[in-house]
Design an enzyme around this catalytic site. Structure first.
Site, short mmCIF file in Angstrom:
data_model
loop_
_atom_site.label_atom_id
_atom_site.label_comp_id
_atom_site.label_asym_id
_atom_site.label_seq_id
_atom_site.Cartn_x
_atom_site.Cartn_y
_atom_site.Cartn_z
N ARG A 279 -4.33 -2.76 5.98
CA ARG A 279 -3.10 -1.71 6.32
C ARG A 279 -2.03 -2.14 5.61
O ARG A 279 -1.73 -3.21 4.69
CB ARG A 279 -2.81 -2.34 7.79
N TRP B 91 -3.69 14.87 14.42
CA TRP B 91 -2.87 14.82 13.30
C TRP B 91 -3.04 16.12 12.66
O TRP B 91 -4.33 16.62 12.55
CB TRP B 91 -3.44 13.59 12.66
N TYR C 287 -6.33 0.62 2.34
CA TYR C 287 -6.01 2.09 2.74
C TYR C 287 -5.75 2.95 1.34
O TYR C 287 -6.80 3.23 0.68
CB TYR C 287 -4.55 1.58 3.23
N TRP C 288 -4.60 3.23 0.96
CA TRP C 288 -4.50 4.29 -0.09
C TRP C 288 -3.94 3.47 -1.39
O TRP C 288 -3.83 4.28 -2.38
CB TRP C 288 -3.25 5.07 0.21
N TYR D 159 -0.09 3.30 20.54
CA TYR D 159 0.26 3.93 19.27
C TYR D 159 1.59 3.75 19.09
O TYR D 159 2.56 4.09 19.86
CB TYR D 159 -0.29 5.23 18.93
N GLN E 75 2.44 17.08 6.83
CA GLN E 75 1.39 16.57 6.30
C GLN E 75 0.69 17.90 5.22
O GLN E 75 1.24 18.87 5.33
CB GLN E 75 0.23 16.20 7.07
N GLU F 219 -13.43 5.19 8.22
CA GLU F 219 -12.09 5.91 7.93
C GLU F 219 -12.17 6.01 6.53
O GLU F 219 -11.89 6.98 5.90
CB GLU F 219 -10.89 5.15 8.55
N ASP G 120 -0.34 7.13 3.05
CA ASP G 120 0.84 6.36 3.44
C ASP G 120 1.33 5.19 2.74
O ASP G 120 2.52 5.33 2.25
CB ASP G 120 0.10 5.67 5.03
#
Ligand code: GLC
Length: 421
Positions: free
Chosen positions: A194, A35, A341-342, A83, A103, A385, A161
């Protein structure tokens, strides 16, 4: 051996476990490829104990650069069916199978830091990379810059994301016609941590749109169904240009083009200010609305070299509500979700970039608090993470490369006015 030394060793181990030779994966299973911005952080982590390996990481990243200058967000150096979406869904048009978007360009800034650790070894490497990074920044200014603002064509391009910043822009997309697909991420991680299915349908629909135009940058600039200016992207590119400029001066290159980009980005930054919430905010270029988001991206202004004291009030307010670093979203907002997540969790990389900014503008106490909280999240809960910002619980994937890199390159030394409060 002290706890600190043990953690240092563990952090190195994680980089080595995720090391595929010439590039590093974010974590096995969930993210088995290279990534873009993860790799830049990985390089910075490696640079703390193996400078040649750090440069190798960046060299591999740029081996996937497209002819038009874009550096893709995922590079599929090998096949791995675990994936989704894989290279056949994206159909990237570069020299190596890849996604079709980019990114946040943290490379120039981290590359400068790596070079400063060993200018002898780095001189040759940086000379080779300078024109490639310049070409990538030029791609941004040509294809992802409008009305003074850097925009993204896909939520994944921001690296944040499922941030609430994109909710209304995504809601405006009707994902009819999205081909049936099977998610793989929720096989590795609890679905509550997620993005939702509704988000995912739209992510894949946007991938289809890009693939159908064969990732034609001009077409997408004019016709993409998703064009949102992102403060983190804007501030990171501004900062990257400042660092690239200094590298250019050192290499005795012509920097006039970079100077003009810096001026445009500085000017554009003021348009990201949403007076109704007194914060930098994301702005939708298709319907001209702000997202109404105070997020970790809003605090990236200092990292961009803009000492905007107006953001300090929100900073202090939010940091009083958490114990494990800057949450990705305002904990007082209804949209805050501390595990998802975000939309709430604290991310070590964001903490480090915000921390660099605070240190540089001289806000040392505030910078130490952030570092101390990041240090606490990692020492208590390992290299997750991301973390629940309130109780520190580890979330998402584990044995994560960039969390280990942030530990080695920043969070391990608390120093200064060390401050939990
Ligand atoms: C997720 C993150 C993104 C990161 C990637 C690999 O998609 O949102 O920022 O680059 O995982 O770690």
């Amino acid at each position: 051996m002290s706890l600190q030394n043990n953690i240092n060793l563990d952090a190195k181990k994680i980089l080595l476990i995720n090391d595929k030779g010439n590039y590093t994966i974010p974590t096995d299973g969930l993210y088995p490829f290279q990534w873009n911005w993860d790799s830049a952080f990985a390089a910075y982590g490696f640079a703390q104990f193996d400078i040649p390996r750090a440069w190798k990481e960046l060299e591999t990243l740029f081996s996937a650069q497209w002819n038009n200058g874009m550096v893709p967000h995922i590079i599929y150096h090998q096949i791995d069916d675990s994936y989704f979406p894989g290279p056949n869904i994206w159909k990237g048009i570069g020299p190596i199978p890849s996604s079709g978007i980019t990114q946040p360009p943290v490379v120039a800034s981290l590359m400068k830091k790596i070079w400063e650790l060993d200018t002898n070894y780095g001189n040759e490497q940086i000379r080779l990379l300078f024109p490639k990074v310049l070409k990538w920044h030029r791609w941004f200014m040509q294809w992802r810059f409008q009305e003074g603002l850097v925009f993204i064509n896909h939520p994944w391009e921001a690296g944040r994301d499922n941030a609430p910043d994109w909710d209304s822009a995504l809601a405006a997309i009707n994902p009819a016609g999205v081909a049936p697909y099977k998610r793989r991420d929720t096989e590795h991680v609890n679905p509550l941590m997620r993005p939702t299915k509704s988000d995912y349908d739209r992510y894949i629909w946007l991938v289809q749109q890009g693939r159908e135009c064969k990732w034609n940058a001009d077409w997408l600039r004019k016709n993409s169904s998703f064009k949102v200016a992102d403060p983190a992207m804007h501030f990171i590119l501004l900062r990257a240009n400042r660092d690239l400029r200094l590298i250019g001066i050192n290499l005795e290159e012509d920097i006039s083009e970079i100077d003009s980009w810096i001026a445009s980005l500085e000017k554009g930054a003021s348009k990201l200010w949403n007076a109704s919430i007194s914060s930098y905010d994301s702005f939708d270029l298709l319907n001209f609305n702000f997202a109404g988001s105070i997020s970790s991206a809003s605090f990236m202004c200092w990292y961009a070299g803009l000492y905007d004291k107006r953001m300090l009030t929100h900073y202090d307010r939010i940091m009083k509500k958490v114990k494990y670093g800057m949450p990705s979203y305002d904990p007082e907002s209804k949209r805050f979700d501390r595990k998802r997540y975000w939309r709430g969790p604290s991310w070590a990389i964001m903490n480090m970039l915000i921390g660099f900014g605070l240190e540089e503008v001289g806000e040392l106490k505030r910078a130490s608090l952030l570092k101390a909280q990041t240090n606490r999240a990692i020492s208590e809960n390992g290299f997750a993470e991301y973390f629940d910002p309130i109780d520190g619980s580890p979330a998402g994937g584990n044995t994560f490369t960039w969390t280990a890199a942030v530990w080695l390159g920043w969070a391990k030394t608390m120093g200064g006015a060390n401050g939990f409060n």
